[in-house]
Design an enzyme around this catalytic site. Structure first.
Site, mmCIF file in Angstrom:
data_model
loop_
_atom_site.group_PDB
_atom_site.id
_atom_site.type_symbol
_atom_site.label_atom_id
_atom_site.label_comp_id
_atom_site.label_asym_id
_atom_site.label_seq_id
_atom_site.Cartn_x
_atom_site.Cartn_y
_atom_site.Cartn_z
ATOM 1 N N SER A 133 0.177 -2.511 7.064
ATOM 2 C CA SER A 133 -1.281 -2.372 7.088
ATOM 3 C C SER A 133 -2.007 -3.423 6.268
ATOM 4 C CB SER A 133 -1.673 -0.978 6.584
ATOM 5 O OG SER A 133 -1.171 -0.744 5.284
ATOM 6 N N HIS B 24 -5.189 1.688 0.341
ATOM 7 C CA HIS B 24 -5.564 0.313 0.670
ATOM 8 C C HIS B 24 -6.758 -0.142 -0.163
ATOM 9 C CE1 HIS B 24 -3.678 2.220 4.225
ATOM 10 N NE2 HIS B 24 -2.967 1.113 4.215
ATOM 11 N N ASP C 9 -9.381 3.431 0.370
ATOM 12 C CA ASP C 9 -9.113 4.764 0.925
ATOM 13 C C ASP C 9 -7.939 5.470 0.268
ATOM 14 O OD1 ASP C 9 -6.951 3.354 1.869
ATOM 15 O OD2 ASP C 9 -7.369 3.672 3.990
#
Length: 396
Positions: free
Chosen positions: A51, A364, A361
């Site tokens: 990610s 991240h 979040d």
């Protein structure tokens, strides 16, 4: 031949338009000014990872049995794109800032091929195979250790197979492939972090998870070796972030941690940061070994850990007035993170100004934090910043 910029007048005009649009974008971004690229021949990025580098592949894995991820919902993407793109961030990632530095459009996700075709024209300036949630090891590795991965698992090996499947449409002769690799930065990572995330979330002890590090680093090393033998010449390999500063981990281990577990200077969990350091040290050792075996390639370690650490030591001094540990988007809790209330879901709440936060979040970072990391890697503090040394490869 698709790998050549001079294959047609149409392609040349298209590239000129792309470059003009990128320059206009950079000129209007007052927070981050990129100087003219020093790497005149580096005009492509081939990316693998999770990610931290996924520019949208995760969106295209959605099926009736695998619903879209929460990153497909607002407020993801709100700051820069003004719409969710699949990036697990409010805006751009480090790979996006690298693309801007090279003066090329942001790198498209491999699984987002227009009309589901595998046209190489979509990837003239790079292709991204990174998928949010991806691991270095394959699913069998985790099953043998009692770790059940609930999300669709895309391993580094799967991403490499995608690349080899696409490669014949990118270059059809040995000469063309050499030109492709000569002008491409191959970004391998960050990868491996999810191998540990899945294990910790499954409740495995730190002693047991630490035994994952040698095979994880070994898998990354074998992927790099394979890419070099295919022809890669400029390889950028990021290490792990200081995971002990993650709002998700700080929340997960909140109840069974004592005062001495926390770094008094940062508030981060010491043992988790030492775990990340162990992974990074082992990775650097492997990269040094591979570099000696393949002197024709330029292998650069991107030290994400130390690049971001000033934000945890002095967030307010550096302009992050909402601090470094509390998430901008999430659910109730000391760190504004709740694993049952993901960012983007109806019960979650989001801060008014993400640029004042380091964490986005829980797991991240914000665009502002990624921008900070890139600038540290680009400008220093070392006398020869890692990203600039990409330009020292023979012929550049």
């Amino acid at each position: 031949m698709a790998a050549s910029f001079s294959s047609s007048c149409l392609n040349t005009k298209t590239l000129l338009i792309f470059h003009i649009l990128v320059r206009i974008t950079l000129a209007t971004d007052t927070k981050f000014t990129v100087p003219g690229s020093l790497c005149k021949r580096l005009n492509s990025i081939i990316s693998f990872g999770d990610s931290l580098a996924d520019t949208g592949n995760i969106l295209h894995l959605a099926t009736s049995n695998n619903p879209p991820p929460h990153s497909a919902l607002p407020p993801y993407g709100e700051t820069y794109f003004h719409t969710p793109t699949g990036r697990l961030c409010n805006g751009r990632l480090i790979i996006d800032f690298l693309a801007e530095y090279l003066g090329i459009p942001l790198i498209p996700p491999y699984l987002g091929r227009k009309n589901h075709t595998r046209s190489a024209n979509n990837f003239l300036l790079g292709v991204n195979f990174a998928v949010a949630g991806a691991t270095a090891m394959d699913k069998q590795f985790f099953e043998q250790r009692g770790v059940h991965i609930m999300v669709k698992n895309i391993s580094l090996g799967t991403q490499l197979s995608w690349f080899k499947e696409l490669l014949p449409s990118l270059c059809q002769t040995v000469s063309d492939c050499q030109k492709l690799y000569k002008r491409s930065v191959v970004l391998v990572g960050e990868i491996g972090g999810n191998d540990y995330n899945h294990a910790f979330l499954a409740g495995l002890s730190k002693e047991l998870v630490q035994t994952f590090v040698p095979p994880v680093v070994g898998r990354i090393a074998s992927a790099i070796t394979e890419l070099i033998e295919l022809g890669a010449r400029s390889i950028l390999v990021p290490g792990n972030l200081p995971i002990g500063c993650s709002a998700a981990y700080l929340t997960l281990f909140l109840t069974n941690s004592s005062r001495q577990d926390y770094d008094p200077k940062t508030g981060c969990l010491i043992w988790l940061n030492k775990f990340a350091e162990y992974h990074n040290q082992m990775l650097q050792t492997e990269l040094s070994r591979i570099q000696k075996l393949y002197p024709q390639a330029k292998i650069i370690y991107a030290d994400y850990y130390n690049a971001v650490m000033p934000l945890y030591l002095n967030p307010y001094k550096l302009g992050f007035s909402s601090g470094a540990l509390r998430a901008c988007c999430g659910g109730n809790g000391l760190y504004h993170y709740n694993p049952s209330v993901e960012c983007g879901k109806p019960a979650s709440t989001v801060c008014a100004n993400p640029s004042l936060y380091v964490n986005w979040d829980g797991l991240h970072l914000t665009e502002a934090a990624y921008k900070f990391i890139f600038k540290r890697l680009f400008k220093g503090p070392s006398t020869v910043p890692p990203f600039k040394t990409l330009c020292t490869v023979s012929g550049f």
